[in-house]
Design an enzyme around this catalytic site. Structure first.
Site: not given
Length: 433
Positions: A32-33, A175-176, A204, A319
């Site tokens: 996904k990333s 969040s990164s 992350s 995650e």
């Protein structure tokens, strides 16, 4: 301002219990990333790009739709190869972010480069996810953003067809993605960008390294030599072919199944050089009693018949927390996970949700501000609420391997990143494809 996504019906599902060690070779969807980053970089490039092996799931389809709505030509009709042809970005347009952090944080900087009004909204839960630092950063770089209430969705980016860019200070400890969103669009800013993070550590870190690596692969000049500072020079991005790796985070529940059952699971098609944190995952699974091997067949995890407790700071791989928590409840000794306070702001408050749902099944879990302490003891079946969170469903499935009667209130939430999850999981457990 747009409307939120309609509520879909829940899909109850009983997690299958394993009677034998699992033995499976899986081909999982793409990362996904990587898919999300490749879509953004391709939409901003100077020529066409292809994505080979992309993830087709709700999050990535929403990303494609958002970019397409602003004028990019994004064809996802072929599951194996997507085509992106950049085009002048214009509004008006509406971007449905669903519950995707990548869409709500990667696309607003792109919208600043469009001409016209681009509105953003999504699922009700999306309105609770932190956006304030990104909104403040974009405003300081010259982007007009209208927000009706607190610094969260819904919002409107009033694009002027250009972004001045420059230097910005941001607290990205939530969040990164707050940093990645700025960096991905920065080559198109008139002065590029220098992002300075000030605050608690950015979680992350591997995802930030992936962002920098993919920017460089598209021809951007990025300097990340100074800790917590990222400088991107203005310049063109090159259209190219992206080879999307299998999704490592999505594979973790399947690898956990090998440990729980004393079996063996191979993720086929795994590259020898990866942008994802495979070495960190290898270390964690080995400490919990697994054997991990990379070969021409793929990435293989074997269970040894014993699951060991683990004490670990998971800030760089947060995650994995839900699946590792389920694994830890089936271990032979206590576990303690720290460094993941930021996952309270994910699809749901994951720390609280894991503690609440597993405690209802008889588990002994204690919440801390930034993690969980798990003391293994026998679990019982019962209803497990997923809170529209795919990682919660994965955790319940792992526990269900050893505990009969765990009934998820909704397995369809896994369509966020892996629509095939229920079928793949059942086939692995039963040995029937």
């Amino acid at each position: 301002m747009g409307t939120t996504t309609a509520t879909r019906p829940l899909q109850p599902w009983t997690a299958p219990t394993a009677s034998d060690p699992v033995a499976a070779t899986l081909r999982l969807p793409g990362s996904k990333s990587m898919t999300a980053r490749a879509l953004v970089l391709s939409a901003l490039a100077s020529g066409p790009s292809t994505l080979a092996g992309p993830l087709r799931a709700r999050d990535t389809e929403l990303m494609a739709a958002g970019l397409r709505g602003m004028g990019a030509h994004v064809s996802i009709s072929d599951d194996e190869r997507w085509l992106v042809r950049p085009h002048r970005l214009v509004g008006p347009a509406h971007v449905d972010v669903g519950l995707a952090g990548t869409v709500m944080r990667f696309v607003p900087p792109v919208a600043g480069l469009a001409e016209g009004r681009i509105t953003f909204d999504g699922d009700p839960q999306a309105r609770t996810r932190p956006l304030g630092p990104l909104i403040g950063a974009l405003r300081s770089l010259g982007v007009r953003i209208d927000v009706a209430g607190p610094d969260s969705l819904p919002l409107t980016v009033v694009g002027a067809g250009r972004v001045a860019g420059g230097e910005v200070v941001i607290d990205a400890s939530a969040s990164s993605q707050l940093v990645s969103g700025l960096l991905l669009a920065a080559p198109r800013f008139e002065r590029g960008v220098v992002v300075r993070h000030v605050g608690p550590p950015v979680p992350s870190a591997p995802h930030l390294r992936m962002t920098v690596q993919m920017l460089r692969a598209a021809g951007a000049a990025v300097d990340d030599a100074e800790p917590d500072v990222w400088a991107v020079e203005p310049g063109p991005l090159t259209g190219r072919g992206w080879e999307i790796e299998p999704d490592l985070s999505g594979a973790v529940p399947f690898f956990a199944a090998a440990l729980v059952t004393g079996g063996e699971v191979t993720l086929a098609g795994w590259p020898h050089s990866s942008a994802q944190p495979v070495e960190r995952l290898r270390e964690l699974l080995q400490r919990m009693g697994g054997e991990v091997q990379l070969s021409t067949a793929g990435l293989t995890v074997r269970g040894t018949g014993t699951v060991r407790g683990l004490e670990a700071d998971l800030s760089d791989v947060s995650e994995l927390t839900p699946a590792l928590t389920a694994l830890a409840m089936l271990a032979d000794s206590p576990s303690r996970f720290t460094g993941v306070a930021h996952i309270r702001g994910h699809e749901t408050d994951r720390i609280a949700a894991l503690a609440r749902e597993f405690t209802a099944l008889g588990a002994d879990l204690t919440e801390s501000r930034d993690g969980l302490e798990i003391r293994p003891r026998p679990l019982r079946g019962g209803t497990f609420r997923t809170y529209a969170d795919h990682r919660m469903a994965h955790a319940a499935a792992v526990a269900g391997l050893a505990v009969p009667g765990i009934e998820l209130d909704d397995v369809a939430c896994t369509s966020k990143t892996m629509p095939e999850f229920p079928a793949l999981w059942s086939a692995m457990v039963t040995g029937k494809s």
